[in-house]
Scaffold this motif. Structure first.
Motif, PDB file in Angstrom:
ATOM      1  N   THR A  21       0.779  -1.246   0.046  1.00  0.00           N
ATOM      2  CA  THR A  21      -0.214   0.232  -0.011  1.00  0.00           C
ATOM      3  C   THR A  21       0.878   1.167   0.046  1.00  0.00           C
ATOM      4  O   THR A  21       0.574   2.074  -0.744  1.00  0.00           O
ATOM      5  CB  THR A  21      -1.026   0.051   1.199  1.00  0.00           C
ATOM      6  OG1 THR A  21      -1.658  -1.392   1.288  1.00  0.00           O
ATOM      7  CG2 THR A  21      -1.956   0.984   1.241  1.00  0.00           C
ATOM      8  N   MET A  22       2.079   1.280   0.747  1.00  0.00           N
ATOM      9  CA  MET A  22       2.757   2.371   0.577  1.00  0.00           C
ATOM     10  C   MET A  22       3.691   2.721  -0.650  1.00  0.00           C
ATOM     11  O   MET A  22       3.567   3.658  -1.009  1.00  0.00           O
ATOM     12  CB  MET A  22       3.783   2.182   1.922  1.00  0.00           C
ATOM     13  CG  MET A  22       3.393   2.207   3.363  1.00  0.00           C
ATOM     14  SD  MET A  22       4.583   1.457   4.609  1.00  0.00           S
ATOM     15  CE  MET A  22       5.737   3.501   4.578  1.00  0.00           C
ATOM     16  N   LEU A  41      12.475  10.874  -7.896  1.00  0.00           N
ATOM     17  CA  LEU A  41      12.316   9.530  -6.998  1.00  0.00           C
ATOM     18  C   LEU A  41      13.137  10.068  -5.600  1.00  0.00           C
ATOM     19  O   LEU A  41      12.641   9.457  -4.541  1.00  0.00           O
ATOM     20  CB  LEU A  41      13.374   8.523  -7.542  1.00  0.00           C
ATOM     21  CG  LEU A  41      12.802   7.826  -8.617  1.00  0.00           C
ATOM     22  CD1 LEU A  41      13.580   6.751  -9.437  1.00  0.00           C
ATOM     23  CD2 LEU A  41      11.351   7.149  -8.463  1.00  0.00           C
ATOM     24  N   ILE A  42      14.047  10.761  -5.529  1.00  0.00           N
ATOM     25  CA  ILE A  42      14.823  11.255  -4.371  1.00  0.00           C
ATOM     26  C   ILE A  42      13.839  12.217  -3.425  1.00  0.00           C
ATOM     27  O   ILE A  42      14.100  12.233  -2.281  1.00  0.00           O
ATOM     28  CB  ILE A  42      16.238  11.612  -4.605  1.00  0.00           C
ATOM     29  CG1 ILE A  42      16.159  13.357  -5.365  1.00  0.00           C
ATOM     30  CG2 ILE A  42      17.206  10.654  -5.029  1.00  0.00           C
ATOM     31  CD1 ILE A  42      17.636  13.578  -5.493  1.00  0.00           C
ATOM     32  N   SER A  43      12.777  12.863  -3.927  1.00  0.00           N
ATOM     33  CA  SER A  43      12.363  13.796  -3.563  1.00  0.00           C
ATOM     34  C   SER A  43      10.777  13.048  -3.097  1.00  0.00           C
ATOM     35  O   SER A  43       9.771  13.813  -2.557  1.00  0.00           O
ATOM     36  CB  SER A  43      11.872  15.078  -4.243  1.00  0.00           C
ATOM     37  OG  SER A  43      11.164  14.958  -5.499  1.00  0.00           O
ATOM     38  N   ILE A  48      10.459   6.837  -0.200  1.00  0.00           N
ATOM     39  CA  ILE A  48      11.434   6.692   0.847  1.00  0.00           C
ATOM     40  C   ILE A  48      10.948   5.836   2.084  1.00  0.00           C
ATOM     41  O   ILE A  48      11.481   4.945   2.744  1.00  0.00           O
ATOM     42  CB  ILE A  48      12.160   7.908   1.101  1.00  0.00           C
ATOM     43  CG1 ILE A  48      12.863   8.689  -0.111  1.00  0.00           C
ATOM     44  CG2 ILE A  48      12.966   7.727   2.575  1.00  0.00           C
ATOM     45  CD1 ILE A  48      13.223  10.010   0.090  1.00  0.00           C
ATOM     46  N   GLY A  49       9.675   6.284   2.466  1.00  0.00           N
ATOM     47  CA  GLY A  49       9.228   5.596   3.648  1.00  0.00           C
ATOM     48  C   GLY A  49       8.759   4.194   3.247  1.00  0.00           C
ATOM     49  O   GLY A  49       9.146   3.208   4.241  1.00  0.00           O
TER      50      GLY A  49
END
Length: 121
Positions: A21-22, A41-43, A48-49
């Motif tokens: 889901t994340m 991608l990096i922002s 990232i989570g």
């Protein structure tokens, strides 16, 4: 299998659909971002989570495998994977049909057969 081991495996089963889901939420968020893909991608905080969640669940899985045979623990992970479409339906309003219900019922039946065999062993 002890009660603690069963609860650990069940916890991992629930961690799987949360992670998926994340990742879906991160993909939807990414679609709203602009700019070059590497910058997006990096922002992408949700992405990232999601990667952090998967790292933690991988460590959790490793711990489970120090206590529970893979053949038994994996039965729980299949049940968790089967929950992903249900969560997608609930959270993202993705369509589900009778085939999902039938397939998941078969998966649960297989899980019960495995657990019944384990109880007798």
């Amino acid at each position: 299998m002890t009660l603690k081991d069963a609860l650990l495996c069940a916890g991992f089963s629930l961690a799987l659909p949360i992670g998926q889901t994340m990742f879906k939420a991160a993909a939807l968020y990414n679609a709203r971002l602009t700019g070059p893909l590497p910058l997006r991608l990096i922002s992408n905080g949700p992405l990232i989570g999601a990667f952090a969640w998967y790292g933690l669940t991988a460590l959790f899985w490793f711990y489970i495998l120090t206590r529970v045979p893979l053949s038994l623990a994996y039965a729980f992970s299949i049940v968790g994977s089967g929950l992903v479409p249900l969560v997608a339906w609930l959270v993202f309003k993705e369509p589900l049909g009778w085939r999902f219900a039938a397939g998941y019922a078969l998966m649960l039946l297989g899980f019960l057969v495995i657990m019944q065999g384990q109880a007798r062993a």
